[in-house]
Design a protein around this motif. Sequence first.
Motif, PDB file in Angstrom:
ATOM      1  N   ALA A  46       0.780  -1.151   0.035  1.00 36.40           N
ATOM      2  CA  ALA A  46       0.019   0.122   0.046  1.00 36.40           C
ATOM      3  C   ALA A  46       0.838   1.226   0.059  1.00 36.40           C
ATOM      4  O   ALA A  46       0.464   2.274  -0.589  1.00 36.40           O
ATOM      5  CB  ALA A  46      -1.165   0.206   1.106  1.00 36.40           C
ATOM      6  N   ASP A  47       2.003   1.328   0.738  1.00 33.50           N
ATOM      7  CA  ASP A  47       2.922   2.463   0.602  1.00 33.50           C
ATOM      8  C   ASP A  47       4.014   2.568  -0.509  1.00 33.50           C
ATOM      9  O   ASP A  47       4.635   3.338  -0.576  1.00 33.50           O
ATOM     10  CB  ASP A  47       3.635   2.467   2.006  1.00 33.50           C
ATOM     11  CG  ASP A  47       4.612   1.428   1.872  1.00 33.50           C
ATOM     12  OD1 ASP A  47       4.563   0.377   1.317  1.00 33.50           O
ATOM     13  OD2 ASP A  47       5.685   1.398   2.575  1.00 33.50           O
ATOM     14  N   GLY A  48       3.498   1.534  -1.549  1.00 33.48           N
ATOM     15  CA  GLY A  48       4.555   1.735  -2.504  1.00 33.48           C
ATOM     16  C   GLY A  48       5.859   0.747  -2.453  1.00 33.48           C
ATOM     17  O   GLY A  48       6.648   0.823  -3.529  1.00 33.48           O
TER      18      GLY A  48
ATOM     19  N   GLY B  28       1.308   4.423  12.430  1.00 35.44           N
ATOM     20  CA  GLY B  28       2.808   4.761  13.016  1.00 35.44           C
ATOM     21  C   GLY B  28       3.765   3.672  12.334  1.00 35.44           C
ATOM     22  O   GLY B  28       5.058   3.970  12.643  1.00 35.44           O
ATOM     23  N   ARG B  29       3.327   2.586  11.842  1.00 37.85           N
ATOM     24  CA  ARG B  29       4.470   1.762  11.533  1.00 37.85           C
ATOM     25  C   ARG B  29       3.734   0.875  10.541  1.00 37.85           C
ATOM     26  O   ARG B  29       2.639   0.832  10.220  1.00 37.85           O
ATOM     27  CB  ARG B  29       4.859   0.738  12.770  1.00 37.85           C
ATOM     28  CG  ARG B  29       3.661   0.112  13.423  1.00 37.85           C
ATOM     29  CD  ARG B  29       4.169  -0.369  14.779  1.00 37.85           C
ATOM     30  NE  ARG B  29       3.062  -0.983  15.474  1.00 37.85           N
ATOM     31  CZ  ARG B  29       3.244  -1.766  16.861  1.00 37.85           C
ATOM     32  NH1 ARG B  29       4.421  -1.849  17.226  1.00 37.85           N
ATOM     33  NH2 ARG B  29       2.136  -2.016  17.374  1.00 37.85           N
TER      34      ARG B  29
ATOM     35  N   VAL C  59      11.812  -1.033  -0.193  1.00 42.67           N
ATOM     36  CA  VAL C  59      11.057  -0.573   0.692  1.00 42.67           C
ATOM     37  C   VAL C  59      10.922   1.023   0.610  1.00 42.67           C
ATOM     38  O   VAL C  59      12.079   1.556   0.243  1.00 42.67           O
ATOM     39  CB  VAL C  59      11.718  -0.577   2.302  1.00 42.67           C
ATOM     40  CG1 VAL C  59      10.796   0.154   3.259  1.00 42.67           C
ATOM     41  CG2 VAL C  59      11.740  -1.972   2.859  1.00 42.67           C
ATOM     42  N   ALA C  60       9.703   1.492   0.361  1.00 40.24           N
ATOM     43  CA  ALA C  60       9.584   2.917  -0.021  1.00 40.24           C
ATOM     44  C   ALA C  60      10.012   3.711   1.380  1.00 40.24           C
ATOM     45  O   ALA C  60       9.721   3.357   2.347  1.00 40.24           O
ATOM     46  CB  ALA C  60       8.061   3.077  -0.114  1.00 40.24           C
ATOM     47  N   LYS C  61      10.730   5.029   1.221  1.00 43.67           N
ATOM     48  CA  LYS C  61      11.195   5.421   2.209  1.00 43.67           C
ATOM     49  C   LYS C  61      10.123   6.485   2.911  1.00 43.67           C
ATOM     50  O   LYS C  61       9.114   6.805   2.559  1.00 43.67           O
ATOM     51  CB  LYS C  61      12.201   6.670   1.833  1.00 43.67           C
ATOM     52  CG  LYS C  61      13.555   6.003   1.149  1.00 43.67           C
ATOM     53  CD  LYS C  61      14.479   6.979   0.723  1.00 43.67           C
ATOM     54  CE  LYS C  61      15.710   6.141   0.270  1.00 43.67           C
ATOM     55  NZ  LYS C  61      16.825   6.562   0.175  1.00 43.67           N
ATOM     56  N   ASP C  62      10.110   6.075   4.273  1.00 48.03           N
ATOM     57  CA  ASP C  62       9.154   6.861   5.118  1.00 48.03           C
ATOM     58  C   ASP C  62       9.709   6.862   6.619  1.00 48.03           C
ATOM     59  O   ASP C  62       9.548   5.848   7.366  1.00 48.03           O
ATOM     60  CB  ASP C  62       7.766   5.840   5.215  1.00 48.03           C
ATOM     61  CG  ASP C  62       6.785   6.987   5.819  1.00 48.03           C
ATOM     62  OD1 ASP C  62       7.172   8.050   6.637  1.00 48.03           O
ATOM     63  OD2 ASP C  62       5.559   6.601   5.595  1.00 48.03           O
TER      64      ASP C  62
ATOM     65  N   PRO D  99       8.617   3.097  10.539  1.00 46.04           N
ATOM     66  CA  PRO D  99       9.416   2.107  10.191  1.00 46.04           C
ATOM     67  C   PRO D  99       8.911   0.692   9.417  1.00 46.04           C
ATOM     68  O   PRO D  99       7.743   0.498   9.801  1.00 46.04           O
ATOM     69  CB  PRO D  99       9.961   1.725  11.773  1.00 46.04           C
ATOM     70  CG  PRO D  99       9.710   2.885  12.438  1.00 46.04           C
ATOM     71  CD  PRO D  99       8.571   3.524  11.885  1.00 46.04           C
ATOM     72  N   PHE D 100       9.554   0.046   8.978  1.00 46.77           N
ATOM     73  CA  PHE D 100       9.272  -1.096   8.141  1.00 46.77           C
ATOM     74  C   PHE D 100       9.906  -2.070   8.668  1.00 46.77           C
ATOM     75  O   PHE D 100      11.121  -2.549   8.718  1.00 46.77           O
ATOM     76  CB  PHE D 100       9.561  -0.977   6.515  1.00 46.77           C
ATOM     77  CG  PHE D 100       8.949  -1.867   5.594  1.00 46.77           C
ATOM     78  CD1 PHE D 100       8.156  -1.872   4.772  1.00 46.77           C
ATOM     79  CD2 PHE D 100       9.880  -3.253   5.547  1.00 46.77           C
ATOM     80  CE1 PHE D 100       7.793  -2.801   3.780  1.00 46.77           C
ATOM     81  CE2 PHE D 100       9.499  -4.127   4.898  1.00 46.77           C
ATOM     82  CZ  PHE D 100       8.424  -3.901   3.880  1.00 46.77           C
TER      83      PHE D 100
END
Length: 359
Positions: free
Chosen positions: A137-139, A157-158, A172-175, A179-180
């Motif tokens: 969902a977050d790319g 939040g995570r 992992v898409a940066k955010d 945290p991933f």
Amino acid sequence: MSVVSPEDRLDAAREQAALWCVRLADDDLSRAEHEELQAWFDADETHRGLLDDAVTAWRAIEEQAASPGMIALRGEALEDLRRAQRERWARPAQRPALWTALAASLVVAVAAGVAWRASLPDVYRTTEGERRIVELADGSRASLDSATVLKVKYESGRRRLWLDSGRAKFSVAKDPLRPFSVAAGDKLVVATGTVFSVERLTGQMRVVLYEGHVAVLDDRTGRSETPVPIRIGAVPAEKLLTPDHELVTSTSSDATVVSPTDPARARSWENGQLVFQDEPMDLAVERVNRYARDKLRIGDPGVGRLRISGVFTSGDTGAFVDGVTAVLPVHAVAANGVTVLKIDRGQKNSAPAGVSSTS
């Protein structure tokens, strides 16, 4: 004169759909009831879809009735049903009271069931010989190896993932604010934006870092709020894990090793190849079995300790067996869909270092 808002009208139609769903489940409709239902359909073209939604929800609740999250809800609904039935037999003329009670129970059950299911993680899985790429969902992107089960749940939040079995590579898409994290047993891999893979094998977890930075943590409590860095001597392992390195950590002890790895070899499984470089046979067989319908089994502890090097096509179990038995002191016995690998006692003193040819 009161004006009914569109929202109230839709709520009333949904309740009526739930009522019709209960009536259909309760008993066969009479001819007059069929005519009444048809008239309700004719009154608004959306009514048929609302009834379909109610029936779908009803069936979903039935399918999940034995799940832990629905046990209490099911008990409450059954009690409502018993109470309504007692009223029904006490006052036969008031059959609508039963329908109303059950419709109300259905509305509550649907809402609770939807909320409960929304709290569960999404589950992505592959079977033997299947690979799959999942867009999250977050790319972010997850590339799943064969025989892999990955669970994903995103919260405000995570971003939380669980690798139950197999192997997956994550882009992992940066955010930085979310945290991933990927949990594998009692180990936790945390990243904010990077490329890495996590693999679960019997007795160990492996992390390969391709780009960026990850933290590899112990999570023996099962709570992501309290993990601590895995350590090699006095140095936290994540400080030692740089791109093109692999971390191998035991799931039964504190043993952890970090070593350089060839990124092309580490990614070979995505191209349908299995590359072994002086690796133990028990690990090689476990990986081969991810792609095999007819499984291999090690029938002698000595076979598991032999070392193997070579390149094989994933899913071609026969070529793997032929290559292993040709150069290692191993013979294969096939029975009931399982091929058992055993030490060939006649060759035990002349065992070569491994399989060097490409199959």
